[in-house]
Design a protein around this motif. Structure first.
Motif, short mmCIF file in Angstrom:
data_model
loop_
_atom_site.label_atom_id
_atom_site.label_comp_id
_atom_site.label_asym_id
_atom_site.label_seq_id
_atom_site.Cartn_x
_atom_site.Cartn_y
_atom_site.Cartn_z
N ILE A 99 0.83 -1.20 0.00
CA ILE A 99 0.00 0.00 0.00
C ILE A 99 0.86 1.25 0.00
CG2 ILE A 99 -1.86 -1.17 1.25
CD1 ILE A 99 -1.22 0.64 3.64
N LYS A 100 0.26 2.33 -0.46
CA LYS A 100 0.86 3.66 -0.37
C LYS A 100 0.04 4.41 0.66
CE LYS A 100 0.45 6.63 -3.86
NZ LYS A 100 0.70 7.43 -5.07
N TYR A 118 -4.31 8.38 4.86
CA TYR A 118 -4.95 8.13 3.58
C TYR A 118 -4.16 6.99 2.97
CZ TYR A 118 -7.10 12.70 4.16
OH TYR A 118 -7.81 13.75 4.64
N TYR A 119 -4.79 6.10 2.25
CA TYR A 119 -4.05 4.97 1.70
C TYR A 119 -4.61 4.57 0.35
CZ TYR A 119 -8.00 2.12 3.06
OH TYR A 119 -9.26 1.60 3.17
N GLU A 120 -3.74 3.93 -0.45
CA GLU A 120 -4.11 3.37 -1.74
C GLU A 120 -3.57 1.95 -1.78
OE1 GLU A 120 -2.66 5.65 -5.06
OE2 GLU A 120 -3.16 7.54 -4.05
N GLN A 122 -2.13 -1.12 -3.65
CA GLN A 122 -1.33 -1.20 -4.86
C GLN A 122 -1.52 -2.57 -5.52
OE1 GLN A 122 0.87 1.69 -5.72
NE2 GLN A 122 -0.76 2.33 -4.34
#
Length: 126
Positions: A99-100, A118-120, A122
């Motif tokens: 994750i980012k 906050y996360y994205e 991947q």
């Protein structure tokens, strides 16, 4: 052979003689650089940062009647604890996932922490 050939051979020898954890750490560092994330080892308390890494562990930590979800992110240089307050589970936040995460770096008991980042999630290929 030019400089490019020597670079290829030195990378090949490194890949053949390094253990899997070293190679994984190198890969995470390259991926972080590619998406503009900072290395955790270079982040300081109080800074707004974006880090990219793999989740090593995820656990529910009930503290004083308020549940928190905590995950250890490793980016190839250092670990960062991600803490989501008031959350028991977040779909996709599981060990092994890359994750980012973005937020303000803090210190808790001498360890780097991002609260409610906050996360994205991947994809596996980058």
């Amino acid at each position: 052979m030019g400089g490019t050939g020597r670079g290829y051979w030195s990378r090949l020898v490194r890949r053949l003689t390094s253990d899997a954890s070293e190679l994984d750490a190198d890969d995470l560092c390259r991926r972080a650089d590619a998406v503009g994330a900072r290395r955790a080892a270079d982040c300081r308390s109080g800074e707004e940062v974006t880090v990219l890494g793999r989740l090593r562990s995820v656990e529910l930590c009930p503290r004083d009647a308020v549940a928190t979800l905590e995950a250890e992110l490793f980016d190839g240089t250092e670990g960062v604890t991600l803490v989501w307050l008031g959350r028991r589970r977040i779909p996709g936040i599981e060990p092994g996932r890359t994750i980012k995460a973005r937020g303000r770096m803090a210190l808790r008991d001498g360890r780097k922490v991002l609260y409610n980042p906050y996360y994205e999630l991947q994809t596996t290929s980058a």
